[in-house]
Motif scaffolding. Structure first.
Motif, PDB file in Angstrom:
ATOM      1  N   ARG A   1       0.851  -1.203   0.000  1.00 54.54           N
ATOM      2  CA  ARG A   1       0.000   0.000   0.000  1.00 54.54           C
ATOM      3  C   ARG A   1       0.875   1.238   0.000  1.00 54.54           C
ATOM      4  O   ARG A   1       2.058   1.180   0.305  1.00 54.54           O
ATOM      5  CB  ARG A   1      -0.885   0.041   1.252  1.00 54.54           C
ATOM      6  CG  ARG A   1      -1.736  -1.163   1.498  1.00 54.54           C
ATOM      7  CD  ARG A   1      -2.912  -1.182   0.563  1.00 54.54           C
ATOM      8  NE  ARG A   1      -3.734  -2.348   0.813  1.00 54.54           N
ATOM      9  CZ  ARG A   1      -5.038  -2.328   0.848  1.00 54.54           C
ATOM     10  NH1 ARG A   1      -5.691  -1.219   0.623  1.00 54.54           N
ATOM     11  NH2 ARG A   1      -5.706  -3.440   1.049  1.00 54.54           N
TER      12      ARG A   1
ATOM     13  N   THR B   1      -2.044   5.855   2.247  1.00 56.02           N
ATOM     14  CA  THR B   1      -3.191   5.004   2.594  1.00 56.02           C
ATOM     15  C   THR B   1      -3.194   4.711   4.085  1.00 56.02           C
ATOM     16  O   THR B   1      -4.226   4.832   4.742  1.00 56.02           O
ATOM     17  CB  THR B   1      -3.139   3.687   1.801  1.00 56.02           C
ATOM     18  OG1 THR B   1      -3.180   3.984   0.403  1.00 56.02           O
ATOM     19  CG2 THR B   1      -4.298   2.768   2.159  1.00 56.02           C
ATOM     20  N   LEU B   2      -2.037   4.353   4.625  1.00 57.86           N
ATOM     21  CA  LEU B   2      -1.963   4.087   6.057  1.00 57.86           C
ATOM     22  C   LEU B   2      -2.249   5.347   6.868  1.00 57.86           C
ATOM     23  O   LEU B   2      -2.883   5.285   7.914  1.00 57.86           O
ATOM     24  CB  LEU B   2      -0.605   3.499   6.430  1.00 57.86           C
ATOM     25  CG  LEU B   2      -0.501   1.971   6.306  1.00 57.86           C
ATOM     26  CD1 LEU B   2      -0.686   1.487   4.896  1.00 57.86           C
ATOM     27  CD2 LEU B   2       0.781   1.471   6.893  1.00 57.86           C
TER      28      LEU B   2
ATOM     29  N   ASN C   1      -4.219   7.764   5.903  1.00 56.47           N
ATOM     30  CA  ASN C   1      -5.675   7.966   5.809  1.00 56.47           C
ATOM     31  C   ASN C   1      -6.414   7.022   6.750  1.00 56.47           C
ATOM     32  O   ASN C   1      -7.407   7.411   7.374  1.00 56.47           O
ATOM     33  CB  ASN C   1      -6.159   7.750   4.374  1.00 56.47           C
ATOM     34  CG  ASN C   1      -5.762   8.873   3.455  1.00 56.47           C
ATOM     35  OD1 ASN C   1      -5.453   9.977   3.895  1.00 56.47           O
ATOM     36  ND2 ASN C   1      -5.752   8.595   2.157  1.00 56.47           N
ATOM     37  N   TRP C   2      -5.954   5.775   6.848  1.00 57.71           N
ATOM     38  CA  TRP C   2      -6.577   4.831   7.771  1.00 57.71           C
ATOM     39  C   TRP C   2      -6.499   5.350   9.192  1.00 57.71           C
ATOM     40  O   TRP C   2      -7.417   5.153   9.979  1.00 57.71           O
ATOM     41  CB  TRP C   2      -5.895   3.476   7.704  1.00 57.71           C
ATOM     42  CG  TRP C   2      -6.194   2.667   6.492  1.00 57.71           C
ATOM     43  CD1 TRP C   2      -7.119   2.929   5.531  1.00 57.71           C
ATOM     44  CD2 TRP C   2      -5.563   1.451   6.107  1.00 57.71           C
ATOM     45  NE1 TRP C   2      -7.102   1.950   4.570  1.00 57.71           N
ATOM     46  CE2 TRP C   2      -6.151   1.034   4.896  1.00 57.71           C
ATOM     47  CE3 TRP C   2      -4.543   0.682   6.649  1.00 57.71           C
ATOM     48  CZ2 TRP C   2      -5.773  -0.130   4.242  1.00 57.71           C
ATOM     49  CZ3 TRP C   2      -4.165  -0.471   5.997  1.00 57.71           C
ATOM     50  CH2 TRP C   2      -4.779  -0.877   4.815  1.00 57.71           C
ATOM     51  N   GLU C   3      -5.401   6.019   9.518  1.00 51.76           N
ATOM     52  CA  GLU C   3      -5.234   6.546  10.872  1.00 51.76           C
ATOM     53  C   GLU C   3      -6.238   7.653  11.171  1.00 51.76           C
ATOM     54  O   GLU C   3      -6.704   7.793  12.286  1.00 51.76           O
ATOM     55  CB  GLU C   3      -3.803   7.059  11.060  1.00 51.76           C
ATOM     56  CG  GLU C   3      -3.505   7.490  12.464  1.00 51.76           C
ATOM     57  CD  GLU C   3      -2.100   8.015  12.633  1.00 51.76           C
ATOM     58  OE1 GLU C   3      -1.805   8.474  13.743  1.00 51.76           O
ATOM     59  OE2 GLU C   3      -1.317   8.000  11.662  1.00 51.76           O
TER      60      GLU C   3
ATOM     61  N   ASP D   1     -11.264   5.218  11.257  1.00 50.50           N
ATOM     62  CA  ASP D   1     -11.183   4.123  12.217  1.00 50.50           C
ATOM     63  C   ASP D   1     -10.109   3.143  11.755  1.00 50.50           C
ATOM     64  O   ASP D   1     -10.364   2.232  10.980  1.00 50.50           O
ATOM     65  CB  ASP D   1     -12.550   3.437  12.324  1.00 50.50           C
ATOM     66  CG  ASP D   1     -12.698   2.618  13.577  1.00 50.50           C
ATOM     67  OD1 ASP D   1     -11.868   2.789  14.491  1.00 50.50           O
ATOM     68  OD2 ASP D   1     -13.635   1.812  13.641  1.00 50.50           O
ATOM     69  N   SER D   2      -8.877   3.342  12.217  1.00 52.47           N
ATOM     70  CA  SER D   2      -7.713   2.594  11.750  1.00 52.47           C
ATOM     71  C   SER D   2      -7.820   1.105  12.056  1.00 52.47           C
ATOM     72  O   SER D   2      -8.063   0.713  13.193  1.00 52.47           O
ATOM     73  CB  SER D   2      -6.444   3.140  12.397  1.00 52.47           C
ATOM     74  OG  SER D   2      -5.323   2.429  11.937  1.00 52.47           O
ATOM     75  N   PRO D   3      -7.610   0.256  11.028  1.00 53.43           N
ATOM     76  CA  PRO D   3      -7.625  -1.187  11.277  1.00 53.43           C
ATOM     77  C   PRO D   3      -6.350  -1.690  11.962  1.00 53.43           C
ATOM     78  O   PRO D   3      -6.321  -2.806  12.455  1.00 53.43           O
ATOM     79  CB  PRO D   3      -7.754  -1.783   9.872  1.00 53.43           C
ATOM     80  CG  PRO D   3      -7.172  -0.756   8.968  1.00 53.43           C
ATOM     81  CD  PRO D   3      -7.446   0.568   9.615  1.00 53.43           C
TER      82      PRO D   3
ATOM     83  N   TYR E   1       4.288   1.041  13.687  1.00 55.17           N
ATOM     84  CA  TYR E   1       3.337  -0.056  13.812  1.00 55.17           C
ATOM     85  C   TYR E   1       4.029  -1.247  14.463  1.00 55.17           C
ATOM     86  O   TYR E   1       5.118  -1.638  14.045  1.00 55.17           O
ATOM     87  CB  TYR E   1       2.816  -0.473  12.430  1.00 55.17           C
ATOM     88  CG  TYR E   1       2.062   0.633  11.741  1.00 55.17           C
ATOM     89  CD1 TYR E   1       0.690   0.747  11.886  1.00 55.17           C
ATOM     90  CD2 TYR E   1       2.723   1.580  10.976  1.00 55.17           C
ATOM     91  CE1 TYR E   1      -0.007   1.771  11.272  1.00 55.17           C
ATOM     92  CE2 TYR E   1       2.035   2.615  10.360  1.00 55.17           C
ATOM     93  CZ  TYR E   1       0.669   2.706  10.513  1.00 55.17           C
ATOM     94  OH  TYR E   1      -0.015   3.723   9.919  1.00 55.17           O
TER      95      TYR E   1
END
Length: 92
Positions: A52, A56-57, A59-61, A64-66, A78
């Motif tokens: 990715r 993208t990471l 934006n995930w943050e 609701d970050s997976p 991480y």
């Protein structure tokens, strides 16, 4: 008796998350990605492993970050085990 590695003879991990975490650690060694204190990797290395973009990471943050994110001096890191749990949950 547990399955053993044919190369080194050590027992193979049974937990799929731990097996994936071992694969991430091995990938880091091959690709020159540092494993930082606390068994963490940088966002750029996590993104590369996942295939990715770093954005993208990020934006995930913001939603609701997976994957749980650790921050130190404004930088995102991480935990390898959290990254592995995320990879194991992704349907193939």
């Amino acid at each position: 008796m547990a399955d053993c590695c044919p190369t080194c003879g050590r027992p193979l991990p049974v937990d799929p998350v731990e097996a994936e975490a071992d694969a991430i650690r091995q990938w880091c060694g091959v690709n020159g990605a540092p494993i930082l204190l606390g068994d963490c990797v940088r966002r750029q290395d996590a993104a590369a492993y996942l295939g990715r973009a770093e954005k993208t990471l990020a934006n995930w943050e913001s939603v609701d970050s997976p994957i749980p994110v650790r921050r130190l001096n404004g930088r995102a890191y991480y935990e390898i085990r959290d990254l592995a749990a995320f990879v194991v949950k992704i349907p193939s």
